[in-house]
Motif scaffolding. Structure first.
Motif, PDB file in Angstrom:
ATOM      1  N   UNK A  80       0.838  -1.203   0.000  1.00 34.91           N
ATOM      2  CA  UNK A  80       0.000   0.000   0.000  1.00 34.91           C
ATOM      3  C   UNK A  80       0.872   1.253   0.000  1.00 34.91           C
ATOM      4  N   UNK A  81       0.586   2.138  -0.956  1.00 41.52           N
ATOM      5  CA  UNK A  81       1.495   3.236  -1.282  1.00 41.52           C
ATOM      6  C   UNK A  81       0.694   4.510  -1.520  1.00 41.52           C
ATOM      7  N   UNK A  82       0.974   5.554  -0.746  1.00 35.30           N
ATOM      8  CA  UNK A  82       0.359   6.866  -0.957  1.00 35.30           C
ATOM      9  C   UNK A  82       1.369   7.752  -1.673  1.00 35.30           C
ATOM     10  N   UNK A  83       0.913   8.455  -2.704  1.00 36.00           N
ATOM     11  CA  UNK A  83       1.854   9.173  -3.555  1.00 36.00           C
ATOM     12  C   UNK A  83       1.241  10.434  -4.149  1.00 36.00           C
ATOM     13  N   UNK A 133      -1.845   1.777  -5.083  1.00 43.14           N
ATOM     14  CA  UNK A 133      -1.496   3.171  -4.827  1.00 43.14           C
ATOM     15  C   UNK A 133      -2.745   4.029  -4.631  1.00 43.14           C
ATOM     16  N   UNK A 134      -2.600   5.012  -3.766  1.00 45.21           N
ATOM     17  CA  UNK A 134      -3.586   6.076  -3.608  1.00 45.21           C
ATOM     18  C   UNK A 134      -2.862   7.372  -3.912  1.00 45.21           C
ATOM     19  N   UNK A 135      -3.242   8.014  -5.017  1.00 41.40           N
ATOM     20  CA  UNK A 135      -2.555   9.216  -5.452  1.00 41.40           C
ATOM     21  C   UNK A 135      -3.390  10.467  -5.243  1.00 41.40           C
ATOM     22  N   UNK A 136      -2.694  11.594  -5.150  1.00 41.77           N
ATOM     23  CA  UNK A 136      -3.337  12.904  -5.053  1.00 41.77           C
ATOM     24  C   UNK A 136      -2.785  13.778  -6.173  1.00 41.77           C
ATOM     25  N   UNK A 137      -3.701  14.296  -7.006  1.00 36.97           N
ATOM     26  CA  UNK A 137      -3.274  15.126  -8.127  1.00 36.97           C
ATOM     27  C   UNK A 137      -4.455  15.986  -8.563  1.00 36.97           C
ATOM     28  N   UNK A 172      -8.025   3.723   3.452  1.00 42.80           N
ATOM     29  CA  UNK A 172      -7.001   3.029   2.663  1.00 42.80           C
ATOM     30  C   UNK A 172      -5.760   2.692   3.480  1.00 42.80           C
ATOM     31  N   UNK A 173      -5.471   3.489   4.513  1.00 39.35           N
ATOM     32  CA  UNK A 173      -4.263   3.285   5.296  1.00 39.35           C
ATOM     33  C   UNK A 173      -4.448   2.272   6.404  1.00 39.35           C
ATOM     34  N   UNK A 174      -3.406   2.047   7.193  1.00 38.96           N
ATOM     35  CA  UNK A 174      -2.077   2.645   7.049  1.00 38.96           C
ATOM     36  C   UNK A 174      -1.343   2.098   5.827  1.00 38.96           C
ATOM     37  N   UNK A 175      -0.290   2.799   5.437  1.00 35.36           N
ATOM     38  CA  UNK A 175       0.426   2.495   4.206  1.00 35.36           C
ATOM     39  C   UNK A 175       1.800   1.898   4.509  1.00 35.36           C
ATOM     40  N   UNK A 176       2.314   1.176   3.538  1.00 32.49           N
ATOM     41  CA  UNK A 176       3.674   0.647   3.658  1.00 32.49           C
ATOM     42  C   UNK A 176       4.713   1.683   3.237  1.00 32.49           C
ATOM     43  N   UNK A 177       4.308   2.613   2.391  1.00 32.61           N
ATOM     44  CA  UNK A 177       5.203   3.690   1.972  1.00 32.61           C
ATOM     45  C   UNK A 177       4.370   4.913   1.623  1.00 32.61           C
ATOM     46  N   UNK A 178       4.873   6.074   1.999  1.00 31.26           N
ATOM     47  CA  UNK A 178       4.240   7.353   1.688  1.00 31.26           C
ATOM     48  C   UNK A 178       5.281   8.209   0.981  1.00 31.26           C
ATOM     49  N   UNK A 179       4.910   8.752  -0.165  1.00 27.53           N
ATOM     50  CA  UNK A 179       5.847   9.538  -0.967  1.00 27.53           C
ATOM     51  C   UNK A 179       5.288  10.948  -1.154  1.00 27.53           C
ATOM     52  N   UNK A 180       5.831  11.895  -0.400  1.00 26.65           N
ATOM     53  CA  UNK A 180       5.422  13.295  -0.505  1.00 26.65           C
ATOM     54  C   UNK A 180       6.417  14.010  -1.415  1.00 26.65           C
TER      55      UNK A 180
END
Length: 394
Positions: A68-71, A96-100, A153-161
């Motif tokens: 699980x990856x937030x990006x 992935x859960x993305x914000x754009x 959706x979380x918690x995530x294994x990686x979060x990319x800000x």
């Protein structure tokens, strides 16, 4: 950082996406942006992909389980395309859960929709992956649908800000939201995780783009450790090339100057702020700065940071006040001061990514791999090579 520390050709290949599109040359895109720079491929390989590859075995995921990856993936989802290869090799699915925030019926929305269609066809993308048409800051607003989706959706294994602006610029409660407040909300969410997880932060770092509240908070976090530990104070002296009798003056001065001392102090302050939050959770967690580098965007000198953190998970142990059950064994954990010393060491060791990429062998590898990745997103690979090499012609 040396050439020997770059991944091998075999390791690099696992980060690549599906074969390039067979479009006519005049249909391929050639409008290259800052995030297409060869140095960004270094970040994708050395920080994002490499650390995810090392983390996955520690998570105990079964074959086909979601990573699980937030990006903040941009319109082309380049990080997702790269991480697809890592997850494919590990036998897990990338969810992935993305914000754009691109808006409706814009050219950016069209590109994002096409990229999502391409990415969903990749071998290791989870079917529940999505990109929300919201800014990251919406996470901090409990009334926002983005907040609700993220919490589910979380918690995530990686979060990319992967930010273009400063994480510490806007005040808490600002009408446009605050990246730092959103980061705090994500830290709160991640307290639910019993497993280690990764936090990648790319941020602009300039004295005129750090709000007073953030600078004061970072300074307070560093000062608390400096007063509690002579060893940490010595690290600050080393970081700023200072002397003990001049340290207070040099710290105040460093926050006002756009140079490497400021970048290292900013990184240490940001890391220590997060460490202070996690160390006071119940049960307490730790955080370590795995790597950090800086580079220049604009004309004012190095002003961008790329940081990779690993955060500890924690299991809530059962406490029996009657002592019928044996007391649980407490896992050894670094103290907050020890963790802060390690953070400072990595901040001191941060390096100039632009200088590293200028090495001909490094540049050649990065241009080759970045060109292949961009080709999967309908960019002209030959045009990219010409553009990328032109960046280093003096």
């Amino acid at each position: 950082m040396t050439d020997d520390e770059l991944p091998t050709e075999e390791e690099l290949d696992i980060y690549q996406s599906e074969p390039a599109h067979t479009l006519a040359p005049d249909k391929l895109k050639t409008d290259f942006k800052a995030w297409h720079h060869p140095r960004k491929q270094y970040v994708r390989i050395e920080q994002w992909c490499a650390e995810v590859r090392k983390l996955i075995p520690a998570l105990g995921l079964s074959l086909g389980d979601p990573f699980k990856y937030l990006t903040l993936p941009g319109n082309e989802l380049l990080d997702v395309r790269a991480l697809n290869g890592v997850c494919d090799r590990a036998g897990v699915k990338l969810r992935y859960l993305g914000f754009n925030s691109v808006g409706a019926q814009t050219p950016e929305a069209v590109e994002l929709a096409l990229s999502q269609s391409e990415v969903r066809s990749l071998s290791s993308i989870d079917e529940h992956s999505k990109v929300l048409d919201y800014r990251l800051e919406a996470i901090a607003n409990r009334r926002s649908p983005a907040h609700e989706v993220t919490m589910r959706a979380g918690p995530f294994h990686a979060i990319n800000l992967d930010l273009c602006e400063s994480i510490a610029f806007r005040e808490i409660g600002h009408r446009k939201g605050s990246s730092l407040e959103a980061a705090g909300k994500l830290l709160e969410l991640q307290l639910q995780s019993a497993k280690p997880w990764l936090l990648f932060i790319t941020t602009k770092a300039q004295p005129d783009l750090i709000a007073d509240f953030a600078r004061d908070g970072f300074m307070h976090a560093l000062d608390a450790n400096s007063r509690a530990s002579e060893a940490f104070k010595a690290k600050l002296i080393e970081m700023l090339a200072s002397k003990i009798e001049e340290l207070d003056t040099d710290i105040r001065s460093a926050w006002t100057r756009q140079d490497v001392r400021f970048l290292k102090l900013f990184s240490a302050g940001l890391g220590k702020w997060m460490l202070g939050i996690l160390a006071r959770a119940s049960p307490p967690r730790g955080i370590s700065l795995l790597s950090g580098c800086y580079y220049q965007s604009g004309t004012s000198g190095p002003n961008m940071l790329s940081l990779a953190f690993r955060c500890d998970g924690a299991v809530q142990v059962l406490q029996d006040p009657t002592a019928i059950l044996p007391a649980p064994e407490e896992a050894a954990r670094a103290t907050e001061v020890e963790a802060a010393l390690a953070l400072a060491d990595t901040a001191i060791a941060m390096f100039d990514l632009d200088a590293h990429v200028r090495q001909s062998e490094v540049l050649e590898k990065l241009v080759d791999k970045s060109g292949r990745l961009l080709a999967s997103a309908r960019f002209g690979e030959d045009a990219y090579r010409s553009w990328a090499y032109s960046l280093y012609q003096s």
